[in-house]
Write an enzyme that holds these catalytic residues in place. Structure first.
Site, PDB file in Angstrom:
ATOM      1  N   ARG A  19       0.825  -1.220   0.000  1.00 48.59           N
ATOM      2  CA  ARG A  19       0.000   0.000   0.000  1.00 48.59           C
ATOM      3  C   ARG A  19       0.860   1.272   0.000  1.00 48.59           C
ATOM      4  O   ARG A  19       0.487   2.286   0.587  1.00 48.59           O
ATOM      5  CB  ARG A  19      -0.975  -0.006   1.179  1.00 48.59           C
ATOM      6  CG  ARG A  19      -2.011  -1.116   1.130  1.00 48.59           C
ATOM      7  CD  ARG A  19      -2.917  -1.080   2.346  1.00 48.59           C
ATOM      8  NE  ARG A  19      -2.178  -1.439   3.544  1.00 48.59           N
ATOM      9  CZ  ARG A  19      -2.544  -1.141   4.781  1.00 48.59           C
ATOM     10  NH1 ARG A  19      -3.668  -0.456   4.986  1.00 48.59           N
ATOM     11  NH2 ARG A  19      -1.821  -1.507   5.821  1.00 48.59           N
ATOM     12  N   LYS A 121     -19.674   2.210  -8.595  1.00 50.71           N
ATOM     13  CA  LYS A 121     -18.958   0.957  -8.762  1.00 50.71           C
ATOM     14  C   LYS A 121     -18.620   0.688 -10.232  1.00 50.71           C
ATOM     15  O   LYS A 121     -19.392   1.000 -11.130  1.00 50.71           O
ATOM     16  CB  LYS A 121     -19.793  -0.197  -8.195  1.00 50.71           C
ATOM     17  CG  LYS A 121     -19.956  -0.168  -6.686  1.00 50.71           C
ATOM     18  CD  LYS A 121     -18.635  -0.300  -5.964  1.00 50.71           C
ATOM     19  CE  LYS A 121     -18.760  -0.178  -4.465  1.00 50.71           C
ATOM     20  NZ  LYS A 121     -19.367  -1.322  -3.828  1.00 50.71           N
ATOM     21  N   ILE A 423     -25.320   6.213   9.735  1.00 53.27           N
ATOM     22  CA  ILE A 423     -25.353   4.929   9.039  1.00 53.27           C
ATOM     23  C   ILE A 423     -24.748   3.805   9.866  1.00 53.27           C
ATOM     24  O   ILE A 423     -25.116   2.646   9.702  1.00 53.27           O
ATOM     25  CB  ILE A 423     -24.645   5.050   7.675  1.00 53.27           C
ATOM     26  CG1 ILE A 423     -25.350   6.114   6.827  1.00 53.27           C
ATOM     27  CG2 ILE A 423     -24.627   3.728   6.938  1.00 53.27           C
ATOM     28  CD1 ILE A 423     -26.841   5.878   6.645  1.00 53.27           C
ATOM     29  N   GLY A 424     -23.831   4.108  10.782  1.00 54.48           N
ATOM     30  CA  GLY A 424     -23.317   3.036  11.626  1.00 54.48           C
ATOM     31  C   GLY A 424     -21.973   3.323  12.241  1.00 54.48           C
ATOM     32  O   GLY A 424     -21.846   3.427  13.455  1.00 54.48           O
ATOM     33  N   ARG A 507      -8.208   4.343  -0.605  1.00 56.53           N
ATOM     34  CA  ARG A 507      -8.988   3.404   0.211  1.00 56.53           C
ATOM     35  C   ARG A 507      -8.725   1.970  -0.250  1.00 56.53           C
ATOM     36  O   ARG A 507      -8.921   1.634  -1.416  1.00 56.53           O
ATOM     37  CB  ARG A 507     -10.473   3.737   0.086  1.00 56.53           C
ATOM     38  CG  ARG A 507     -11.428   2.691   0.611  1.00 56.53           C
ATOM     39  CD  ARG A 507     -11.521   2.673   2.105  1.00 56.53           C
ATOM     40  NE  ARG A 507     -12.640   1.848   2.545  1.00 56.53           N
ATOM     41  CZ  ARG A 507     -12.689   1.244   3.718  1.00 56.53           C
ATOM     42  NH1 ARG A 507     -11.715   1.403   4.582  1.00 56.53           N
ATOM     43  NH2 ARG A 507     -13.727   0.511   4.061  1.00 56.53           N
ATOM     44  N   TRP A 553     -18.272  -8.695  -1.206  1.00 57.58           N
ATOM     45  CA  TRP A 553     -17.011  -8.113  -0.752  1.00 57.58           C
ATOM     46  C   TRP A 553     -16.047  -9.162  -0.218  1.00 57.58           C
ATOM     47  O   TRP A 553     -15.110  -8.846   0.521  1.00 57.58           O
ATOM     48  CB  TRP A 553     -17.275  -7.031   0.282  1.00 57.58           C
ATOM     49  CG  TRP A 553     -17.948  -5.828  -0.339  1.00 57.58           C
ATOM     50  CD1 TRP A 553     -18.269  -5.649  -1.659  1.00 57.58           C
ATOM     51  CD2 TRP A 553     -18.367  -4.646   0.331  1.00 57.58           C
ATOM     52  NE1 TRP A 553     -18.877  -4.431  -1.847  1.00 57.58           N
ATOM     53  CE2 TRP A 553     -18.950  -3.788  -0.641  1.00 57.58           C
ATOM     54  CE3 TRP A 553     -18.328  -4.216   1.655  1.00 57.58           C
ATOM     55  CZ2 TRP A 553     -19.479  -2.539  -0.327  1.00 57.58           C
ATOM     56  CZ3 TRP A 553     -18.849  -2.967   1.977  1.00 57.58           C
ATOM     57  CH2 TRP A 553     -19.414  -2.140   0.990  1.00 57.58           C
ATOM     58  N   HIS A 633     -28.995  -0.335   4.291  1.00 55.15           N
ATOM     59  CA  HIS A 633     -28.267   0.802   3.710  1.00 55.15           C
ATOM     60  C   HIS A 633     -27.633   0.390   2.398  1.00 55.15           C
ATOM     61  O   HIS A 633     -27.123  -0.722   2.261  1.00 55.15           O
ATOM     62  CB  HIS A 633     -27.178   1.292   4.665  1.00 55.15           C
ATOM     63  CG  HIS A 633     -26.300   2.351   4.058  1.00 55.15           C
ATOM     64  ND1 HIS A 633     -26.797   3.586   3.704  1.00 55.15           N
ATOM     65  CD2 HIS A 633     -24.986   2.351   3.708  1.00 55.15           C
ATOM     66  CE1 HIS A 633     -25.818   4.301   3.177  1.00 55.15           C
ATOM     67  NE2 HIS A 633     -24.718   3.579   3.159  1.00 55.15           N
ATOM     68  N   GLU A 657     -27.195   6.327  -0.376  1.00 55.64           N
ATOM     69  CA  GLU A 657     -26.270   7.375  -0.787  1.00 55.64           C
ATOM     70  C   GLU A 657     -26.939   8.212  -1.874  1.00 55.64           C
ATOM     71  O   GLU A 657     -27.372   7.688  -2.894  1.00 55.64           O
ATOM     72  CB  GLU A 657     -24.981   6.771  -1.334  1.00 55.64           C
ATOM     73  CG  GLU A 657     -23.973   7.829  -1.728  1.00 55.64           C
ATOM     74  CD  GLU A 657     -22.768   7.245  -2.425  1.00 55.64           C
ATOM     75  OE1 GLU A 657     -21.649   7.636  -2.065  1.00 55.64           O
ATOM     76  OE2 GLU A 657     -22.950   6.417  -3.322  1.00 55.64           O
ATOM     77  N   HIS A 686     -17.824  11.380   1.672  1.00 59.03           N
ATOM     78  CA  HIS A 686     -16.593  11.029   0.965  1.00 59.03           C
ATOM     79  C   HIS A 686     -15.737  12.250   0.655  1.00 59.03           C
ATOM     80  O   HIS A 686     -14.586  12.107   0.254  1.00 59.03           O
ATOM     81  CB  HIS A 686     -16.918  10.275  -0.323  1.00 59.03           C
ATOM     82  CG  HIS A 686     -17.648   8.992  -0.081  1.00 59.03           C
ATOM     83  ND1 HIS A 686     -17.059   7.906   0.517  1.00 59.03           N
ATOM     84  CD2 HIS A 686     -18.931   8.624  -0.326  1.00 59.03           C
ATOM     85  CE1 HIS A 686     -17.933   6.928   0.620  1.00 59.03           C
ATOM     86  NE2 HIS A 686     -19.071   7.339   0.119  1.00 59.03           N
TER      87      HIS A 686
END
EC number: 2.1.1.14
Length: 754
Positions: A19, A121, A423-424, A507, A553, A633, A657, A686
């Site tokens: 990374r 996406k 959202i969480g 990310r 995912w 969500h 979103e 974002h």
């Protein structure tokens, strides 16, 4: 005539095996890394990867040059079509970086005053791209200095590189316009621009990626594409690559034009490609899976390649870019030894490509072929992959009618109009990450780690109460990732230590590997929920990740239907929901942000997918009694394509979103007669900016024009994990103020009408 190559890969990752680019980018954005240092990091990564591919034996090496964020954004920069609002932004070129770098990053991340471009996406993957913004007046102005410099650098280093660019059809098909015009109106013009660009490229081969050719494309558009590529083909060495679906449409459209090569994804649909190919061009056979982590059945793949070779020239490749898989299996030392033998990451897939190309030329690496055959046999007969019996009926996927549930929930929750929530996740601070790392390293006892997480949850609860939010969350400090957390607690998964792949920009995510039968050995979230709820009288949401998102995912086993695997996950979540209800949860959120990703790219295949995807969600949630409100969500999705499925999920509240796309989802909600609860996001998390009150109020007003105020929720776009506490608090204050203002307006209108 350009000589053919025999082995390649479809595309390369950009983030670095460890990374490196992520850390350089984040340092550059924070001011701790110079432009020269960022440019040098990108250069080193590009050079090293080209060296590795050449050493591995590939005879054609793909390169996108130094990419700092996203290939679609790179193409926007190449074509000189940054969004109009950034065109007057003063660039401050840094040594080693392109002159347009400020506009480039502003498009991706926004500025304090201007919002970023929409992000969504990339086809049916978990990678995200920046959506180009065009208009009828858009003019393409080539800015190819950086690209040509990068290509020249690799040529001088002795590598036979092949530039990889997004093709005209795909670039325009994935664009949006600001004036309602059709992006494809620019198709002929863009082919002309590419014709000029290709004439300047000093390499024998150039690759144009056209994954849009595996989607449903109108016949008249295909004719225009055919005409455009007929012009480009005269250059020689033009390789048009497709992936993520059957290649029949691409082959039918492009055959006979004189192109140098056409690439097809044989992993997605090998049979169709075999039937459609006429043997006229070099067929670049994407037969090594570029988006999953399982070893290739080398014997079966070689048989397919030999049948193709009997009809025309063939090169071996991956089915898509290796952007979608981790760099190397050698970086993993703690995996289950049995499962490890079943796997192949990027480095191993390159080795498979070379081995297949060599075998096709008559030189078989018997040890590698034998090892692959043994691993496949072991996987096929392992007890870890044995089927799980499940007696599932239609009743297991059904709840009471929404009207009945809504009445019970209104009484149980007693919330104000336009209830506010998040959202969480809340910010994952340095202290949280440090505690998790120390715990994993054995420097904290389980009790010490638990105490640290409980203290963080208490802080999150206090902060939400102080802000005036109506429905709270525990903040998820114990979760490093919304999928990996559950993968570590469910049987049938394994997780990696360095299996990073890029999601967007800097990310990165570490998708878990779903290798076997999924079961839940014990409760996963109940103790965290119970602690949070004990600290407040306001409702706290139980937080789960949905079955389709866990599937999407993860790297998922490919030896049984996805529907079967989805139901296994759903049954595990169903058990968790039952335990949350028993612990007092009145609201349980089952996130499905990835439900759009697995949707097949062709309409004829979509109904079957939505049936099992919706069925898995309902199997997990239908155990909840009427008074328990089920939320879900979704993010980064083209919701117009999924509105029927969203309704069929039958969640009591769906948060979506919407801020970055200017509430485009509202029209779909209104036209569909959507009657369930909904929370279109009014703050784009974002972008690193605090929204203005007027901005949030305007979005909320737009939502009220399309949604029954009795069913409208006020919330951010997504979770707050990646944001800092200062901006989170400031932004949530704005959100709550906008909701309170809207409530006052509603009450005034109600009293006036009375």
């Amino acid at each position: 005539m350009t000589s053919f190559f025999s082995s390649t890969i479809a595309g390369v990752p950009r983030i670095g095996a460890h990374r490196e680019l992520k850390f350089a980018l984040e340092g550059f954005w924070s001011g701790t890394v110079s432009g020269r240092e960022l440019g040098q990091t990108a250069t080193t990564l590009t050079n090293d990867y080209c060296d590795q591919l050449a050493a591995a034996g590939l005879d054609s090496i793909p390169t996108a040059g130094r990419s700092y964020y996203d290939a679609m954004l790179d193409t926007t920069a190449l074509l000189g079509v940054f969004p109009e609002r950034f065109q007057n932004l003063d660039d401050h070129p840094n040594d080693g970086l392109p002159a347009h770098i400020d506009r480039y990053f502003a498009t991706a991340r926004g500025t304090a005053e201007l919002p970023a471009s929409a992000m969504t996406k990339w086809f049916d993957t978990n990678y995200h791209y920046l959506v180009p913004e065009l208009s009828a007046d858009t003019r393409f102005i080539l800015d190819d200095t950086a690209l040509l410099t990068d290509i020249h650098d690799q040529l001088t280093r002795g590598h036979d590189v092949r530039p990889v660019l997004i093709g005209p059809l795909t670039y325009l098909s994935l664009s949006r316009t600001t004036d309602g015009s059709d992006p494809l109106d620019h198709l002929e013009t863009l082919f002309e621009v590419f014709e000029r660009l290709l004439a300047k490229l000093p390499t024998p081969w150039v690759q144009l990626d056209e994954p849009s050719l595996v989607t449903d494309v109108a016949p008249e558009v295909l004719e225009r594409v055919r005409a455009g590529y007929a012009r480009l083909a005269t250059r020689g060495g033009v390789f048009v690559n497709t992936y993520f679906g059957a290649g029949d449409q691409a082959l039918d459209t492009l055959a006979g034009l004189g192109l140098g090569a056409i690439g097809v994804d044989l992993v997605s649909d090998g049979v169709t490609a075999l039937e459609a190919w006429k043997g006229e061009e070099l067929l670049v056979a994407g037969i090594v899976d570029g988006r999953n982590v399982w070893r290739t059945d080398l014997c079966a793949a070689l048989g397919t390649l030999r049948r193709l070779q009997a009809r025309g020239p063939v090169a071996v490749s991956t089915s898509c870019s290796l952007l979608h898989v981790p760099y190397a299996l050698t970086a993993e030392t703690g995996l289950n030894p049995e499962v490890r033998e079943w796997l192949a990451f990027g480095e191993e897939k390159v080795r498979e490509v070379v081995a297949l190309a060599d075998a096709l030329a008559g030189e078989i690496n018997e040890s590698l072929f034998d090892a692959a055959a043994a691993a496949l046999a072991d996987r096929r007969h392992s007890v870890l992959t044995a089927a799980r019996d499940a007696d599932i009926t239609d009743a297991d996927r059904s709840r009471s009618p929404f009207e009945v549930r809504a009445a019970a929930q209104d009484e149980a929750l007693d919330l104000p109009p336009l209830p506010t929530t998040t959202i969480g996740s809340f910010p994952q601070t340095r202290e949280i990450r440090s505690a998790r790392a120390r715990y994993r390293a054995g420097h904290l006892t389980p009790e010490q780690y638990e105490d640290a997480m409980r203290a963080e949850i208490a802080q999150v609860i206090r902060a939400q109460e102080d802000l005036g939010l109506d429905v709270l969350v525990h903040g998820e400090p114990e979760r490093n990732d919304m999928v990996q957390y559950f993968a570590e607690l469910l049987d049938g998964f394994l997780t990696t230590t360095n299996g990073w792949v890029q999601s967007y920009g800097s990310r990165c995510v570490r998708p878990p590997i779903l290798f076997g039968t999924v079961t839940r050995p014990e409760p996963m979230t109940v103790r965290w929920f119970a602690h949070a709820q004990s600290l407040t009288n306001r409702p706290v949401k139980g937080m789960l990740t949905g079955p389709v998102t866990i599937l999407a995912w993860s790297f998922v086993r490919d030896d049984q239907p996805l529907a079967v695997t989805a139901d296994q996950i759903a049954l595990a979540l169903r058990e968790e929901i039952t335990d949350l209800v028993d612990a007092g949860a009145k609201i349980i959120q089952v996130d499905e942000p990835a439900i759009r990703e697995l949707l097949p790219l062709r309409r004829a295949e979509q109904d079957a997918y939505t049936r099992w995807a919706v069925g898995a969600f309902r199997l997990s949630t239908s155990t909840a009694p009427d008074h328990v409100q089920i939320h879900t969500h979704m993010c980064y999705s083209e919701f117009n394509e999924l509105i029927r499925s969203i309704i069929d999920l039958d969640a009591d509240v769906t948060t979506i979103e919407a801020a970055r796309s200017d509430m485009q989802v509202l029209a779909a909600l209104k036209s569909s007669g959507f009657h369930l609860g909904v929370g279109p996001g009014v703050w784009d998390i974002h972008s690193p900016r605090v929204p203005e009150l007027a901005e949030v109020s305007q979005l909320l007003s737009s939502a009220l024009e399309s949604v029954d105020p009795r069913r409208l929720w006020v919330n951010p776009d997504c979770g707050l994990k990646t944001r800092g506490w200062e901006e989170t608090t400031a932004s949530l204050k704005v959100l709550v103020a906008a909701a309170e203002q809207a409530r006052t307006d509603l009450l005034q209108r109600a009293s006036t009408s009375a």
